[in-house]
Scaffold this active site. Structure first.
Site, PDB file in Angstrom:
ATOM      1  N   GLU A   1       0.847  -1.206   0.000  1.00 17.62           N
ATOM      2  CA  GLU A   1       0.000   0.000   0.000  1.00 17.62           C
ATOM      3  C   GLU A   1       0.879   1.252   0.000  1.00 17.62           C
ATOM      4  OE1 GLU A   1      -3.294  -0.305   2.780  1.00 17.62           O
ATOM      5  OE2 GLU A   1      -4.122  -1.964   1.624  1.00 17.62           O
TER       6      GLU A   1
ATOM      7  N   GLU B   1      -4.887  -8.705  -0.967  1.00 15.03           N
ATOM      8  CA  GLU B   1      -5.729  -8.489   0.227  1.00 15.03           C
ATOM      9  C   GLU B   1      -7.166  -8.351  -0.252  1.00 15.03           C
ATOM     10  OE1 GLU B   1      -4.590  -5.517   3.144  1.00 15.03           O
ATOM     11  OE2 GLU B   1      -2.458  -5.896   2.786  1.00 15.03           O
TER      12      GLU B   1
END
Ligand code: AHR
Length: 552
Positions: free
Chosen positions: A220, A351
């Site tokens: 991220e 994810e």
């Protein structure tokens, strides 16, 4: 009126039923089904990567400490400190890879803290120390907050080996230099007795190289991994990934991809990378189903709803969020193809899962832990089916996270252990791994519902099919809360010898397993009668079904 419970009892007893508006009637032979599924045996899509059935563990709440790592001296049955019941149950689902140590934790983690004798490892403040979601009654002085680093690189590698999975490491790009990434690769993969770090690995109990293939270059990076602009992340990615020592292992480097529909992140990163992007093996999308507010808010905290207590609108809204995965895959894939015309870079979803409001943690230290109902099982099934349908694009998918956390397969605390409904979905779907995904057409009435007062709908049925030898696997989710779908299933290009149905369904979509009642949600298997190349099957409301079809 026949109740849902009576229907389920009848179904379990092998009685055929047909839903007609308000009642359930016995089905008549030859009656026309309202839904159709056509499995096109001669239209392959691509091989379903076993890595689509992958997992994610982060040093977050009760995932590692308590969930996986209990310590060698624990009374909890363990293998070298690793919870025995967990690895044994996980192994049965044939996990592809396991991603570690984060998540956001990864970009704050120094891998050197997790090597060497346990008593010499430093204790560090965990990334999640200040998370607003901590339950008020959680102890804040344990390993979930001050990490003793007893679960480090070799412990994780052993955990993977015990479970039968490959390790996937996420490297720290935000707070360590690129050289530390290469050193970590050296510690893992350098030949026995070669470099100093190979000898350190041997001292830690693993003389032979761990041969780690999968490496995430940051996590991220648009957020907790550094708040980079995509162009700046591209520059960092190049620096980190240049001349990584391979030791004969074909390294599969993964770029930190977009947050859901942040198409700008994909197009600007690929644009900046240009032709050099093809040295990257995978581009990792993250997408959680969290906003069940039906468009009333986009606020991360206010949009979530309870894991256990949800109404009809919230049920459908969460599934609507999960159904967005289809569009995310196809749109990001298209953007990737504008630079990488031959599609050498694969899409990963490392994810995914449901993320509910806090309040149903299995124990207080399980930060962002949440219960897992039959709705979450349907969400898992429809997500896995989406990945299977895009087997030509999706090379890996990791449900977040394995135990005591978001969309978990397990709850484990001290000597207590249970599996969730989602565990059963992974066990049922394991048969798709390595099989050829087949184009499959679903034709079914849409599921209508009211979204903040406005009429809208979701797919009536959804699913995927694959073939391995004479065995066809068809998995189907029925997202409806009240519609049983009688469906005619045709196998185009083959005949059916026998069919077995495995169904996960309960008489209440809120049903879930717990330490006290671990077997409330469990799959049931039954033989299905069939003729020629078609069969009729009834998919109960809020269910996940696998049809194992043997061809004649
Ligand atoms: O899975 C929990 C968190 O969600 C991860 O640490 C992060 O990558 C994502 O935002």
């Amino acid at each position: 009126m026949t109740s849902r419970r009576q229907f389920l009892q009848a179904a379990a007893a092998g009685t055929a039923w047909l839903v007609s508006r308000n009642s359930v009637l016995p089905a008549m032979a030859g009656q026309t089904a309202e839904s159709r599924i056509d499995v096109l045996l001669n239209e392959p899509v691509g091989v379903i990567a076993p890595e689509i059935y992958s997992h994610f563990v982060e040093h977050l709440g009760g995932v590692v400490y308590d969930g996986i790592w209990v310590g060698k001296d624990s009374k909890v049955p363990n293998i070298n400190g690793i919870r025995k019941q967990l690895v044994e149950a996980l192994a049965k689902t044939k996990p592809g890879v396991i991603r570690w140590p984060g998540g956001c934790f990864a970009d704050q983690y120094d891998w050197r803290d997790g090597i060497g004798p346990h008593r010499q490892r430093p204790q560090r403040t965990n990334f999640w120390v200040d998370a607003p979601e901590w339950p008020k009654n959680a102890r804040r002085d344990g390993p979930q907050v001050y990490d003793p680093n007893h679960f480090g690189t070799v412990e994780f590698a052993r955990f993977c080996k015990l479970a039968g999975a490959k390790p996937y490491f996420a490297a720290n790009l935000r707070s360590l230099p690129a050289q530390e990434f290469w050193r970590w690769v050296e510690y893992c993969n350098a030949p026995q007795g070669s470099a100093t770090l190979a000898r350190q690995r041997e001292a830690d109990g693993e003389a032979r190289p761990l041969n780690v293939e999968y490496w995430g270059v940051g996590n991220e990076s648009w957020g907790c991994g550094g708040n980079f602009a995509p162009e700046d992340y591209a520059i960092e990615y190049r620096r980190f990934s240049a001349w990584v020592p391979s030791y004969g292992v074909p390294l599969k480097l993964v770029g930190s991809g977009p947050n859901g529909d942040s198409y700008d992140w994909t197009s600007r990163f690929f644009g900046k990378m240009g032709g050099s992007v093809t040295s990257m093996w995978g581009w990792a999308l993250h997408h959680y189903a969290w906003n069940a507010s039906a468009g009333r808010t986009t606020n991360w905290f206010q949009g979530k709803r309870d894991a256990l207590s949800f109404n009809e609108e919230q049920h459908y809204e969460l599934l609507r969020e999960a159904n967005r995965m289809e569009e995310l895959i196809t749109k990001h894939w298209k953007l990737m193809g504008e630079v990488d015309r031959e599609h050498r870079v694969k899409l990963l979803v490392d994810e995914w899962g449901a993320w509910h409001a806090p309040g149903t943690e299995p124990f207080p230290e399980a930060l962002v832990g949440q219960q897992n109902t039959m709705r979450d099982a349907v969400l898992a099934g429809l997500s896995l089916d989406t990945f299977n349908r895009h087997a030509d694009k999706v090379a890996m998918a990791n449900v977040a996270q394995l135990v005591n956390c978001l969309h978990s397969l397990f709850f484990a605390h001290e000597d207590k252990f249970c599996v969730t409904p989602t565990y059963h979905v992974f066990a049922m779907y394991a048969a798709h791994q390595g099989a050829q995904s087949l184009r499959t057409e679903f034709s079914t009435p849409a599921q209508a519902y009211s979204r903040n007062g406005q009429p809208t709908s979701l797919p009536g049925l959804a699913g995927s099919a694959s073939i391995k030898g004479k065995q066809v696997m068809l998995t189907v989710t029925n997202q409806s809360l009240d519609q049983m779908r009688e469906t005619q299933i045709a196998l185009r290009g083959g005949t059916i010898k026998s069919v077995n149905a495995v169904t996960l369904v309960t008489d209440d979509v809120h049903a879930h397993n717990s330490f006290e009642m671990p077997n409330v949600v469990e799959p049931k298997t039954q033989a299905v009668s069939t003729q020629g190349s078609t069969l009729v099957h009834r998919f109960p409301p809020a269910s996940v079904t696998k049809l194992e079809i043997t061809l004649g």
